[in-house]
Design an enzyme around this catalytic site. Structure first.
Site, mmCIF file in Angstrom:
data_model
loop_
_atom_site.group_PDB
_atom_site.id
_atom_site.type_symbol
_atom_site.label_atom_id
_atom_site.label_comp_id
_atom_site.label_asym_id
_atom_site.label_seq_id
_atom_site.Cartn_x
_atom_site.Cartn_y
_atom_site.Cartn_z
ATOM 1 N N CYS A 67 -1.525 -3.908 7.292
ATOM 2 C CA CYS A 67 -0.868 -3.826 8.596
ATOM 3 C C CYS A 67 -1.184 -2.479 9.254
ATOM 4 O O CYS A 67 -1.786 -1.588 8.654
ATOM 5 C CB CYS A 67 0.635 -4.002 8.423
ATOM 6 S SG CYS A 67 1.448 -2.515 7.796
ATOM 7 N N GLU A 111 0.824 -1.209 0.000
ATOM 8 C CA GLU A 111 0.000 0.000 0.000
ATOM 9 C C GLU A 111 0.860 1.262 0.000
ATOM 10 O O GLU A 111 0.580 2.218 -0.735
ATOM 11 C CB GLU A 111 -0.924 0.006 1.227
ATOM 12 C CG GLU A 111 -1.853 -1.202 1.308
ATOM 13 C CD GLU A 111 -1.256 -2.362 2.101
ATOM 14 O OE1 GLU A 111 -0.014 -2.557 2.065
ATOM 15 O OE2 GLU A 111 -2.027 -3.080 2.756
HETATM 16 ZN ZN LIG Z 1 1.629 -2.588 5.523
#
Ligand SMILES: [Zn+2]
Length: 159
Positions: free
Chosen positions: A91, A64
């Protein structure tokens, strides 16, 4: 009629997920971690990215964040109308980036291999769709079995 239930993909979003999967596969082919992402605005893919921990020796280039970095600066209004597609549950770092830029919708390929900040995203009003895509699960399953230490390093496991 479009299916507008929470948790349903909108038209075209499965194609965007395929693009993120291709980015992830590119990463794996380079010896990296197979997590890919794409950012879409108004039906257009603004850019893609994939985890470059290995390739760049980078602790912050996740799928990302690499996607956001590849695209570069955008007006806040564009982020606020965009969708982030990622092959794996984001995450805490990537969840934070999504919240910081007020990206309102996140499509997640799977969260069986790793469950990130989905509840935090939802609690902050972000639409979260988990596809539970078999190809995403297979990609991570193969990778974790092949390189468990590299995976643990990526998710901050100290063992
Ligand atoms: Zn991440």
């Amino acid at each position: 009629m479009n299916d507008t239930r929470p948790g349903a993909l909108l038209p075209g979003e499965s194609d965007y997920l395929r693009i993120a999967v291709e980015a992830a596969r590119q990463g794996r082919s380079e010896g990296g971690i197979p997590i890919g992402a794409a950012l879409v605005h108004a039906g257009k893919v603004l850019g893609t990215g994939y985890n470059k921990r290995v390739q760049l020796a980078s602790p912050i280039r996740h799928g990302e964040t690499d996607c956001l970095e590849n695209i570069g600066r955008l007006p806040a209004s564009v982020y606020a109308e965009s969708t982030m597609i990622t092959t794996l549950s984001p995450c805490d770092m990537c969840t934070g980036a999504i919240l910081l830029y007020k990206i309102p919708r996140v499509i997640i390929g799977e969260n069986r291999s790793f469950l990130g900040g989905e509840e935090l995203l939802r609690s902050r009003g972000v639409q979260v769709v988990v596809v539970d895509d078999e190809s995403c699960v297979a990609m991570m399953t193969e990778f974790i079995a092949a390189l468990p230490a590299l995976w643990n390093e990526d998710i901050g496991v100290t063992d």
